[in-house]
Design a protein around this motif. Structure first.
Motif, PDB file in Angstrom:
ATOM      1  N   ALA A 103       0.895  -1.177  -0.095  1.00  0.00           N
ATOM      2  CA  ALA A 103       0.162  -0.018  -0.066  1.00  0.00           C
ATOM      3  C   ALA A 103       0.946   1.228  -0.032  1.00  0.00           C
ATOM      4  CB  ALA A 103      -1.106   0.161   1.285  1.00  0.00           C
ATOM      5  N   ASN A 104       0.391   2.252  -0.776  1.00  0.00           N
ATOM      6  CA  ASN A 104       1.105   3.438  -0.836  1.00  0.00           C
ATOM      7  C   ASN A 104       2.569   3.443  -0.821  1.00  0.00           C
ATOM      8  OD1 ASN A 104      -1.499   4.629  -0.321  1.00  0.00           O
ATOM      9  ND2 ASN A 104      -1.112   4.156   1.862  1.00  0.00           N
ATOM     10  N   GLY A 105       3.106   2.781  -1.794  1.00  0.00           N
ATOM     11  CA  GLY A 105       4.481   2.354  -2.243  1.00  0.00           C
ATOM     12  C   GLY A 105       5.212   1.678  -1.039  1.00  0.00           C
ATOM     13  N   PHE A 106       4.573   1.129  -0.074  1.00  0.00           N
ATOM     14  CA  PHE A 106       5.262   0.285   0.825  1.00  0.00           C
ATOM     15  C   PHE A 106       4.963  -1.187   1.110  1.00  0.00           C
ATOM     16  CE2 PHE A 106       5.121   4.538   2.219  1.00  0.00           C
ATOM     17  CZ  PHE A 106       6.483   4.982   2.700  1.00  0.00           C
ATOM     18  N   LEU A 107       5.794  -2.171   1.305  1.00  0.00           N
ATOM     19  CA  LEU A 107       5.476  -3.454   1.245  1.00  0.00           C
ATOM     20  C   LEU A 107       5.482  -3.892   2.844  1.00  0.00           C
ATOM     21  CD1 LEU A 107       7.815  -5.268  -1.491  1.00  0.00           C
ATOM     22  CD2 LEU A 107       5.066  -5.152  -1.343  1.00  0.00           C
ATOM     23  N   ASN A 108       4.445  -4.861   3.068  1.00  0.00           N
ATOM     24  CA  ASN A 108       4.552  -5.229   4.600  1.00  0.00           C
ATOM     25  C   ASN A 108       4.485  -6.707   4.685  1.00  0.00           C
ATOM     26  OD1 ASN A 108       3.698  -4.809   7.545  1.00  0.00           O
ATOM     27  ND2 ASN A 108       2.123  -6.133   6.997  1.00  0.00           N
ATOM     28  N   TYR A 109       5.440  -7.319   5.460  1.00  0.00           N
ATOM     29  CA  TYR A 109       5.626  -8.783   5.618  1.00  0.00           C
ATOM     30  C   TYR A 109       4.630  -9.189   6.445  1.00  0.00           C
ATOM     31  CZ  TYR A 109       8.586 -12.781   7.166  1.00  0.00           C
ATOM     32  OH  TYR A 109       9.024 -13.917   7.409  1.00  0.00           O
ATOM     33  N   HIS A 110       3.390  -9.826   5.769  1.00  0.00           N
ATOM     34  CA  HIS A 110       2.405 -10.029   6.994  1.00  0.00           C
ATOM     35  C   HIS A 110       2.215 -11.035   7.553  1.00  0.00           C
ATOM     36  CE1 HIS A 110      -1.698  -9.483   8.121  1.00  0.00           C
ATOM     37  NE2 HIS A 110      -2.286 -10.434   7.444  1.00  0.00           N
ATOM     38  N   LEU A 111       2.376 -12.317   7.107  1.00  0.00           N
ATOM     39  CA  LEU A 111       2.346 -13.765   7.845  1.00  0.00           C
ATOM     40  C   LEU A 111       3.397 -14.751   7.061  1.00  0.00           C
ATOM     41  CD1 LEU A 111      -1.180 -14.472   7.920  1.00  0.00           C
ATOM     42  CD2 LEU A 111       0.283 -13.476   9.860  1.00  0.00           C
ATOM     43  N   SER A 112       3.997 -15.718   7.990  1.00  0.00           N
ATOM     44  CA  SER A 112       5.129 -16.427   7.479  1.00  0.00           C
ATOM     45  C   SER A 112       5.335 -17.493   8.056  1.00  0.00           C
ATOM     46  CB  SER A 112       6.380 -15.571   7.340  1.00  0.00           C
ATOM     47  OG  SER A 112       7.419 -16.284   6.902  1.00  0.00           O
ATOM     48  N   GLY A 113       5.663 -18.814   7.201  1.00  0.00           N
ATOM     49  CA  GLY A 113       5.791 -20.089   7.862  1.00  0.00           C
ATOM     50  C   GLY A 113       6.805 -20.690   7.018  1.00  0.00           C
ATOM     51  N   SER A 114       7.485 -22.014   7.830  1.00  0.00           N
ATOM     52  CA  SER A 114       8.430 -22.619   7.405  1.00  0.00           C
ATOM     53  C   SER A 114       8.455 -24.017   7.717  1.00  0.00           C
ATOM     54  CB  SER A 114       9.820 -22.007   7.228  1.00  0.00           C
ATOM     55  OG  SER A 114      10.000 -21.996   8.567  1.00  0.00           O
ATOM     56  N   LEU A 115       8.692 -25.006   6.901  1.00  0.00           N
ATOM     57  CA  LEU A 115       8.539 -26.436   7.588  1.00  0.00           C
ATOM     58  C   LEU A 115       9.923 -26.646   8.454  1.00  0.00           C
ATOM     59  CD1 LEU A 115       7.513 -28.503   4.431  1.00  0.00           C
ATOM     60  CD2 LEU A 115       6.174 -27.815   6.377  1.00  0.00           C
ATOM     61  N   LEU A 116       9.716 -27.365   9.560  1.00  0.00           N
ATOM     62  CA  LEU A 116      11.050 -27.285  10.418  1.00  0.00           C
ATOM     63  C   LEU A 116      12.029 -27.915  10.023  1.00  0.00           C
ATOM     64  CD1 LEU A 116      11.937 -26.559  13.387  1.00  0.00           C
ATOM     65  CD2 LEU A 116      10.848 -28.827  14.213  1.00  0.00           C
ATOM     66  N   GLU A 117      11.672 -29.100   9.385  1.00  0.00           N
ATOM     67  CA  GLU A 117      12.722 -30.159   8.860  1.00  0.00           C
ATOM     68  C   GLU A 117      13.574 -29.184   7.566  1.00  0.00           C
ATOM     69  OE1 GLU A 117       9.090 -31.471   6.957  1.00  0.00           O
ATOM     70  OE2 GLU A 117       9.518 -30.396   8.684  1.00  0.00           O
ATOM     71  N   TYR A 118      13.364 -28.208   7.275  1.00  0.00           N
ATOM     72  CA  TYR A 118      13.950 -27.425   6.286  1.00  0.00           C
ATOM     73  C   TYR A 118      14.505 -26.246   6.759  1.00  0.00           C
ATOM     74  CZ  TYR A 118      12.086 -31.048   2.844  1.00  0.00           C
ATOM     75  OH  TYR A 118      11.731 -32.119   2.291  1.00  0.00           O
ATOM     76  N   ARG A 119      14.519 -25.776   7.739  1.00  0.00           N
ATOM     77  CA  ARG A 119      15.022 -24.541   8.258  1.00  0.00           C
ATOM     78  C   ARG A 119      16.617 -24.449   8.245  1.00  0.00           C
ATOM     79  NH1 ARG A 119      10.969 -22.969  13.192  1.00  0.00           N
ATOM     80  NH2 ARG A 119       9.019 -23.191  11.988  1.00  0.00           N
ATOM     81  N   LYS A 120      17.023 -25.674   8.121  1.00  0.00           N
ATOM     82  CA  LYS A 120      18.643 -25.558   8.177  1.00  0.00           C
ATOM     83  C   LYS A 120      19.098 -24.869   6.809  1.00  0.00           C
ATOM     84  CE  LYS A 120      18.776 -30.318   6.443  1.00  0.00           C
ATOM     85  NZ  LYS A 120      19.493 -31.721   6.721  1.00  0.00           N
TER      86      LYS A 120
END
Length: 205
Positions: A103-120
């Motif tokens: 919005a209005n020229g700005f990005l917002n990191y709203h929600l996020s998730g990742s699979l635990l076994e791949y976080r490495k």
């Protein structure tokens, strides 16, 4: 509390503001074969919801942090020009995903998730880097990442801080009610028209 935003002025500045540890993790993700894509369609929101809910379960998150299918449908349909999903794949499997709202020229990191076994493989690090580069290319000024849980400077805050080691922002919520009678009337109307009841009365709880 303190929050973090990535300055999107140039690809060089984006990279320069990362911590050296973050840059190494991004290099590792690329070397491991992690690929990042983005789009806006129903099935990617379904996949995102599965990954996000798995992440919240692993973190013993409160019910507040889980959202209904209607919530995601609203982002897809009502914000179709102001939102998208970025996701990371390894060997064709989606291992991390994030929703961004613009919005209005700005990005917002709203929600996020990742699979635990791949976080490495640091998929979210690469995902945020690619989202920042996309934001720069498309003329956005900054990518706001938010802060820690409950405004604390916790591990989530430190992760976000690794994307801009040079600048923090102060975030505050105002709760003052200026027209008390009108506010009470609106709260009562909301109770009659919604099972949830809140108007934003929930902010005082």
């Amino acid at each position: 509390g303190k929050t973090i935003a990535i300055d999107l002025s140039s690809p060089e500045l984006i990279w320069e503001n990362f911590t050296s540890n973050n840059r190494n993790k991004i290099r590792k993700a690329i070397k491991s074969g992690v690929k990042v894509y983005h789009g806006q369609y129903p099935s990617i929101y379904q996949t995102f919801r599965q990954i996000y809910n798995t992440t919240m379960d692993a973190n013993d998150a409160l019910d507040y942090y889980f959202f209904s299918e209607e919530f995601y449908n609203s982002i897809l349909n009502d914000l179709k020009n102001e939102s998208c999903v970025f996701w990371a794949e390894l060997d064709g499997k989606i291992i991390a995903a994030s929703i961004f709202i613009a919005a209005n020229g700005f990005l917002n990191y709203h929600l996020s998730g990742s699979l635990l076994e791949y976080r490495k493989y640091a998929p979210t690090n690469l995902l945020l880097y690619e989202a920042a580069l996309w934001g720069n290319t498309n003329g956005y000024k900054s990518l706001h990442l938010g802060g820690g849980l409950g405004s604390h400077e916790d591990s989530l805050y430190e992760f976000k801080h690794s994307f801009n080691r040079n600048t923090t922002h102060q975030f505050s919520i105002g709760k003052k009610i200026f027209l008390a009678d009108a506010y009470k009337k609106l709260v009562e109307v909301r109770k009659l028209t919604s099972s949830s009841g809140f108007f934003p009365e929930y902010r005082d709880k």
